[in-house]
Design a protein around this motif. Sequence first.
Motif, short mmCIF file in Angstrom:
data_model
loop_
_atom_site.label_atom_id
_atom_site.label_comp_id
_atom_site.label_asym_id
_atom_site.label_seq_id
_atom_site.Cartn_x
_atom_site.Cartn_y
_atom_site.Cartn_z
N THR A 1 -27.28 47.98 48.31
CA THR A 1 -26.87 47.07 47.24
C THR A 1 -27.21 47.74 45.91
OG1 THR A 1 -27.30 45.16 48.63
CG2 THR A 1 -27.13 44.77 46.25
N PRO A 2 -26.19 47.98 45.08
CA PRO A 2 -26.46 48.56 43.77
C PRO A 2 -27.38 47.65 42.95
CG PRO A 2 -24.09 48.57 44.23
CD PRO A 2 -24.76 47.73 45.28
N PRO A 3 -28.15 48.22 42.04
CA PRO A 3 -29.03 47.36 41.23
C PRO A 3 -28.21 46.41 40.38
CG PRO A 3 -29.09 49.65 40.47
CD PRO A 3 -28.26 49.63 41.71
N LYS A 4 -28.72 45.21 40.23
CA LYS A 4 -28.06 44.20 39.42
C LYS A 4 -28.24 44.57 37.95
CE LYS A 4 -27.71 39.22 39.06
NZ LYS A 4 -28.13 37.94 39.63
N PRO A 5 -27.13 44.56 37.16
CA PRO A 5 -27.26 44.94 35.75
C PRO A 5 -28.06 43.89 34.96
CG PRO A 5 -25.02 44.22 36.23
CD PRO A 5 -25.75 44.25 37.53
N THR A 6 -28.75 44.38 33.94
CA THR A 6 -29.49 43.48 33.06
C THR A 6 -28.50 42.75 32.15
OG1 THR A 6 -29.74 45.14 31.32
CG2 THR A 6 -31.45 45.09 33.05
N GLU A 7 -28.99 41.74 31.48
CA GLU A 7 -28.13 41.00 30.53
C GLU A 7 -27.62 41.93 29.43
OE1 GLU A 7 -26.65 38.00 30.50
OE2 GLU A 7 -27.47 37.85 32.54
N ASP B 1 -14.20 44.04 33.55
CA ASP B 1 -15.52 43.68 33.07
C ASP B 1 -16.54 44.15 34.10
OD1 ASP B 1 -14.96 42.42 30.63
OD2 ASP B 1 -14.47 40.52 31.63
N PRO B 2 -17.79 44.36 33.70
CA PRO B 2 -18.80 44.76 34.68
C PRO B 2 -19.07 43.64 35.68
CG PRO B 2 -19.81 44.29 32.56
CD PRO B 2 -18.32 44.23 32.35
N ASP B 3 -19.45 44.01 36.87
CA ASP B 3 -19.75 43.05 37.94
C ASP B 3 -21.21 42.61 37.81
OD1 ASP B 3 -20.05 41.57 40.23
OD2 ASP B 3 -19.37 43.15 41.60
N PRO B 4 -21.45 41.31 37.54
CA PRO B 4 -22.83 40.86 37.39
C PRO B 4 -23.61 40.81 38.70
CG PRO B 4 -21.32 39.02 37.18
CD PRO B 4 -20.48 40.25 37.29
N ASN B 5 -22.89 40.72 39.83
CA ASN B 5 -23.54 40.64 41.14
C ASN B 5 -22.90 41.63 42.09
OD1 ASN B 5 -25.33 38.32 40.65
ND2 ASN B 5 -23.41 37.21 40.39
#
Length: 194
Positions: A116-122, A145-149
Amino acid sequence: MPIDGRRAGRRAGRGIRYAALAACAPLLVAVLTACGPGGPETTGEADSGAAGLWDAYDRQKQNLATCLNEKGLPEVRYLGHDNMAEFAGLPEGELTPELVECFQKWPALDPPVKDTPPKPTEEQLREGRRIAACMRENGVPDWPDPDPNPAPIDGATARRQKEAHRATMQQPAVRAAYQICNPDSSEAALGTAG
């Protein structure tokens, strides 16, 4: 009591079939592992299945190390799938025909479970959305858009996505828009490095 020949024959035939299946089971595991990821994403019984897949993965890597040892590289060791560097003692530089033979005989396998790729920060999400909106305004209408999850992904899919991204970044319109939207980007971000 007489023996019914048909029953005895059927029993013997069934025993041969079971023996053939038992003999082929290790080969089937190796083939299924080589054909792609099959790692479960749940716990319990599925974890024992993943352990079996890891066993096949480890055997393949150990066989590669053994082959390399036999071809004149006694210092090569397989350290295990849970080690950041799976191998120690691999040579740098050109591969000899003997080494190529080992890599062909024991090809690399993708790990049997997904990462699982790391979840991006806000902050990363905000910056990614800003760049995506800018890209769409500057001639790349389907820039996502970037994937938040981010979902779990296997190695083969990750490589395909990386190659597709690299190819996209080589397009002149995309390169021009990206340089406008992210002027501080490096050549690596544009897909031209490495």
